[in-house]
Write a protein that holds these residues in place. Structure first.
Motif, mmCIF file in Angstrom:
data_model
loop_
_atom_site.group_PDB
_atom_site.id
_atom_site.type_symbol
_atom_site.label_atom_id
_atom_site.label_comp_id
_atom_site.label_asym_id
_atom_site.label_seq_id
_atom_site.Cartn_x
_atom_site.Cartn_y
_atom_site.Cartn_z
ATOM 1 N N THR A 16 83.581 8.671 -93.285
ATOM 2 C CA THR A 16 84.773 9.468 -92.980
ATOM 3 C C THR A 16 85.959 9.092 -93.854
ATOM 4 N N VAL A 17 85.825 8.036 -94.670
ATOM 5 C CA VAL A 17 86.896 7.643 -95.597
ATOM 6 C C VAL A 17 86.256 7.416 -96.958
ATOM 7 N N VAL A 27 94.203 5.006 -98.977
ATOM 8 C CA VAL A 27 93.468 5.301 -97.743
ATOM 9 C C VAL A 27 93.836 4.375 -96.580
ATOM 10 N N ASP A 29 96.487 4.128 -94.558
ATOM 11 C CA ASP A 29 96.990 4.799 -93.347
ATOM 12 C C ASP A 29 95.883 5.578 -92.640
ATOM 13 N N GLU A 30 95.074 6.288 -93.402
ATOM 14 C CA GLU A 30 93.984 7.079 -92.816
ATOM 15 C C GLU A 30 92.973 6.175 -92.112
ATOM 16 N N ASP A 33 94.432 4.783 -88.874
ATOM 17 C CA ASP A 33 94.430 5.811 -87.821
ATOM 18 C C ASP A 33 93.033 5.991 -87.231
ATOM 19 N N GLN A 34 92.024 6.032 -88.091
ATOM 20 C CA GLN A 34 90.662 6.219 -87.603
ATOM 21 C C GLN A 34 90.193 5.024 -86.776
#
Length: 82
Positions: A16-17, A27, A29-30, A33-34
């Motif tokens: 997912t990343v 990446v 922050d993403e 969050d995940q």
């Protein structure tokens, strides 16, 4: 949850990343969050991101940046655990 159960769950996860030529900073922050939403996140390191380093080195650095544990790496994919 035991390591064996986590390994089984990690195996079934989709990536997912993706880390590309913009590097791991793009990446953070993403991924953070995940990791708030789920216990395990699978990260793929594309050739452009690796440059002269290994997937393991990049994954460890990224795990430190998001305060997560690097659960495992295989090939160019890493699994982060929160």
């Amino acid at each position: 949850m035991c390591t064996q159960e986590l390994r089984k769950r990690a195996h079934d996860l989709d990536v997912t990343v993706w880390v590309g030529k913009a590097g791991i900073e793009s990446v953070v922050d993403e991924l953070a969050d995940q990791l708030k939403d789920r216990e395990l996140v699978k990260v793929k390191f594309l050739r452009a991101a690796r440059g002269g380093t290994t997937t393991e080195e990049l994954a460890e650095e990224l795990a430190d940046l998001v305060d997560a544990e690097l659960f495992e790496t295989r090939g160019h994919t890493a699994v982060m655990h929160q």
